[in-house]
Design a protein around this motif. Structure first.
Motif, PDB file in Angstrom:
ATOM      1  N   PRO A   1       0.819  -1.211   0.000  1.00 16.64           N
ATOM      2  CA  PRO A   1       0.000   0.000   0.000  1.00 16.64           C
ATOM      3  C   PRO A   1       0.858   1.268   0.000  1.00 16.64           C
ATOM      4  O   PRO A   1       2.008   1.240   0.430  1.00 16.64           O
ATOM      5  N   VAL A   2       0.285   2.322  -0.516  1.00 11.52           N
ATOM      6  CA  VAL A   2       0.944   3.615  -0.515  1.00 11.52           C
ATOM      7  C   VAL A   2       1.213   4.015   0.927  1.00 11.52           C
ATOM      8  O   VAL A   2       0.374   3.773   1.807  1.00 11.52           O
ATOM      9  N   HIS A   3       2.358   4.616   1.165  1.00 11.42           N
ATOM     10  CA  HIS A   3       2.748   5.022   2.521  1.00 11.42           C
ATOM     11  C   HIS A   3       1.641   5.844   3.177  1.00 11.42           C
ATOM     12  O   HIS A   3       1.111   6.779   2.592  1.00 11.42           O
ATOM     13  N   GLY A   4       1.288   5.458   4.391  1.00 11.93           N
ATOM     14  CA  GLY A   4       0.328   6.236   5.159  1.00 11.93           C
ATOM     15  C   GLY A   4      -1.111   5.769   5.056  1.00 11.93           C
ATOM     16  O   GLY A   4      -1.987   6.328   5.696  1.00 11.93           O
TER      17      GLY A   4
END
Length: 113
Positions: free
Chosen positions: A52-55
Motif C-alpha cells: 500500500p501507498v505510505h500512510g
C-alpha cells in the motif's frame, strides 16, 4: 442496500472507502452490509496484494458474484424492494403497513450460518 448493490454492479472491484464515497452511506452501514453480502455468497472480497501507498492501510476489494448480479438486478428492477422469498413477515397491528422481509443477518433465523 440498493445503493451498495448498484455501485457494485457499476464499479470494477471497488474498495470499501470507494463504495462509501460512491453511495454516501456511513462506514458503519457499508462494511457490515458487505460482510453480510459476502456471507450470503453475493459478494467476494480480496485484500490488496501490492504494497500500500505510505500512510494508508491495505485496501479490501469487493466483486459482486454471479448470484449477486442476479439478486441486485432483480432488486433494482423491483423498484427498491430487497425482499427475498422467505417466511411471511409478522403482520403489524393498528393498521400499519406490512413489514418487508429483508436479507437476514447471518446466524439468525433464516440467515446464512
Amino acid at each position: 442496500m440498493l445503493a451498495v448493490l448498484e455501485a457494485l454492479l457499476h464499479l470494477d472491484r471497488p474498495y470499501g472507502l470507494e463504495l462509501i464515497q460512491r453511495t454516501g452511506l456511513p462506514s458503519g452501514t457499508v462494511y457490515p452490509l458487505l460482510a453480510r453480502l459476502e456471507e450470503a455468497g453475493l459478494v467476494t472480497s480480496a485484500w490488496e496484494t501490492a504494497e500500500p501507498v505510505h500512510g494508508r492501510p491495505r485496501r479490501r476489494f469487493y466483486t459482486i458474484s454471479a448470484s449477486g448480479i442476479e439478486f441486485a438486478r432483480t432488486a433494482l428492477a423491483e423498484g427498491g424492494s430487497i425482499a427475498r422469498p422467505a417466511a411471511p413477515a409478522v403482520q403489524p397491528s393498528h393498521g400499519a403497513a406490512p413489514a418487508k422481509t429483508f436479507l437476514p443477518r447471518p446466524g439468525t433465523a433464516g440467515g446464512v450460518s
